[in-house]
Scaffold this motif. Structure first.
Motif, short mmCIF file in Angstrom:
data_model
loop_
_atom_site.label_atom_id
_atom_site.label_comp_id
_atom_site.label_asym_id
_atom_site.label_seq_id
_atom_site.Cartn_x
_atom_site.Cartn_y
_atom_site.Cartn_z
N MET A 1 0.52 -0.67 0.20
CA MET A 1 -0.37 -0.24 0.41
C MET A 1 1.10 1.55 -0.33
O MET A 1 1.85 0.89 0.62
CB MET A 1 -0.56 0.08 1.17
CG MET A 1 -1.53 1.33 1.46
SD MET A 1 -2.76 1.48 2.96
CE MET A 1 -2.27 1.43 4.34
N HIS A 2 0.70 1.96 -0.62
CA HIS A 2 1.27 3.25 -1.06
C HIS A 2 0.53 4.51 -0.47
O HIS A 2 -0.90 4.70 -0.88
CB HIS A 2 2.18 3.69 -1.99
CG HIS A 2 2.58 2.95 -2.91
ND1 HIS A 2 3.73 2.11 -2.58
CD2 HIS A 2 2.41 2.17 -3.90
CE1 HIS A 2 4.41 1.57 -2.89
NE2 HIS A 2 3.89 1.01 -3.66
N VAL A 3 1.05 5.16 0.48
CA VAL A 3 0.04 6.52 0.77
C VAL A 3 0.95 7.75 0.80
O VAL A 3 2.41 8.13 0.43
CB VAL A 3 0.22 6.88 2.31
CG1 VAL A 3 -0.59 7.89 3.50
CG2 VAL A 3 -0.56 5.28 2.55
N VAL A 4 -0.34 8.77 -0.12
CA VAL A 4 0.92 9.72 -0.89
C VAL A 4 -0.03 11.58 0.17
O VAL A 4 -1.48 11.63 0.08
CB VAL A 4 0.69 10.06 -2.11
CG1 VAL A 4 1.46 11.71 -2.35
CG2 VAL A 4 0.14 8.39 -3.28
N PHE A 5 1.32 11.91 0.55
CA PHE A 5 0.82 13.60 0.86
C PHE A 5 1.25 14.42 0.36
O PHE A 5 1.85 14.23 -0.10
CB PHE A 5 1.34 12.85 2.58
CG PHE A 5 0.81 12.67 4.06
CD1 PHE A 5 -0.05 12.12 4.81
CD2 PHE A 5 1.88 10.59 3.87
CE1 PHE A 5 -0.52 10.81 5.64
CE2 PHE A 5 1.62 9.91 4.64
CZ PHE A 5 0.37 10.21 5.51
N THR A 6 0.75 15.13 -0.03
CA THR A 6 0.34 16.13 -0.50
C THR A 6 -0.05 17.62 0.51
O THR A 6 -1.00 18.23 0.60
CB THR A 6 -0.86 15.97 -2.23
OG1 THR A 6 -0.05 14.93 -2.25
CG2 THR A 6 -0.30 17.43 -2.39
N ILE B 1 -4.48 13.45 1.80
CA ILE B 1 -4.20 11.79 1.76
C ILE B 1 -4.48 11.01 0.86
O ILE B 1 -5.83 10.92 0.34
CB ILE B 1 -4.57 11.07 2.56
CG1 ILE B 1 -4.05 11.99 4.17
CG2 ILE B 1 -3.62 10.43 3.30
CD1 ILE B 1 -4.35 11.88 5.94
N ALA B 2 -3.62 11.33 0.18
CA ALA B 2 -3.66 9.89 -0.56
C ALA B 2 -3.23 8.20 -0.30
O ALA B 2 -2.45 8.14 -0.73
CB ALA B 2 -4.23 10.23 -2.61
N VAL B 3 -4.48 7.25 -0.63
CA VAL B 3 -4.13 5.59 -0.23
C VAL B 3 -4.18 4.97 -1.65
O VAL B 3 -4.86 4.31 -1.23
CB VAL B 3 -4.87 5.27 0.89
CG1 VAL B 3 -4.93 3.74 1.18
CG2 VAL B 3 -5.06 5.97 1.98
N THR C 1 4.99 3.48 1.82
CA THR C 1 4.74 2.90 1.91
C THR C 1 4.54 1.87 3.09
O THR C 1 5.62 1.96 3.73
CB THR C 1 5.91 1.51 0.51
OG1 THR C 1 5.91 2.73 -0.50
CG2 THR C 1 5.44 0.60 0.22
N TRP C 2 3.41 1.20 2.84
CA TRP C 2 3.39 0.55 3.82
C TRP C 2 3.53 -1.27 3.93
O TRP C 2 3.24 -1.49 3.21
CB TRP C 2 1.58 -0.20 4.10
CG TRP C 2 0.94 -0.49 5.40
CD1 TRP C 2 0.64 -1.50 5.62
CD2 TRP C 2 1.33 -0.06 6.89
NE1 TRP C 2 0.30 -1.94 6.78
CE2 TRP C 2 0.70 -0.85 7.64
CE3 TRP C 2 2.03 1.13 7.86
CZ2 TRP C 2 0.76 -0.68 9.11
CZ3 TRP C 2 1.53 0.91 9.49
CH2 TRP C 2 1.26 -0.44 9.76
#
Length: 162
Positions: free
Chosen positions: A1-6, A15-17, A161-162
């Motif tokens: 899983m990828h988490v994007v902090f903008t 936050i986008a997951v 990345t989780w």
């Protein structure tokens, strides 16, 4: 899983997951509040470093929606109906993991701030002798990301990345 902090203006962020399991999730706004350590990035790093499996991010990775909504409007309506008709409560284990995440975040952020000279002293609820050893590892993770986040322009992103 990828988490994007903008990064947004001031201390705001989105936050986008992106995950392989569960419905695609719509991005959401974060609560902001810190110029170096966004609240949700703090919890991501705490949960990853402390091995918290049933916190926000561990549950998202297993397909739960958590504090997000499905991106697809049909799936969102379905999820909304399920939430209204079936009040699911976290398991005792998940509740304990969430509490542990909050506890460690509440200790690690002020420890990081003191070590980085962003604060002069620890708050009264954090006593030096009662700081769990995992906090040193968490603070080291904060150091990996804090300056990168702070240096981002508005609209810039950081992916973990989780």
């Amino acid at each position: 899983m990828h988490v994007v902090f903008t990064k947004g203006p001031g201390t705001s962020y989105d936050i986008a997951v992106h995950r392989d399991t569960g419905a695609a999730l719509a991005p959401r706004n974060g609560p902001g509040g810190h110029p170096y350590l966004p609240h949700d990035l703090v919890h991501f790093l705490v949960e990853a470093e402390a091995g918290i499996e049933l916190g926000v991010y561990g549950r998202l990775a297993t397909g739960a929606n958590g504090m997000f909504w499905p991106a697809d409007p049909t799936e969102r309506a379905r999820a909304n109906r399920r939430r209204k008709t079936k009040r699911t409560r976290p398991t005792p284990e998940a509740s304990a993991d969430m509490a542990r995440s909050e506890e460690l975040a509440g200790i690690a952020v002020p420890v990081w701030e003191v070590r980085r000279c962003h604060a002069r002293e620890l708050p009264a609820y954090v006593t030096a002798g009662a700081i769990p050893p995992v906090v040193d590892r968490i603070v080291a993770r904060f150091d990996e990301y804090a300056d990168r986040w702070h240096a981002l322009p508005v609209g810039g992103s950081l992916t973990v990345t989780w």
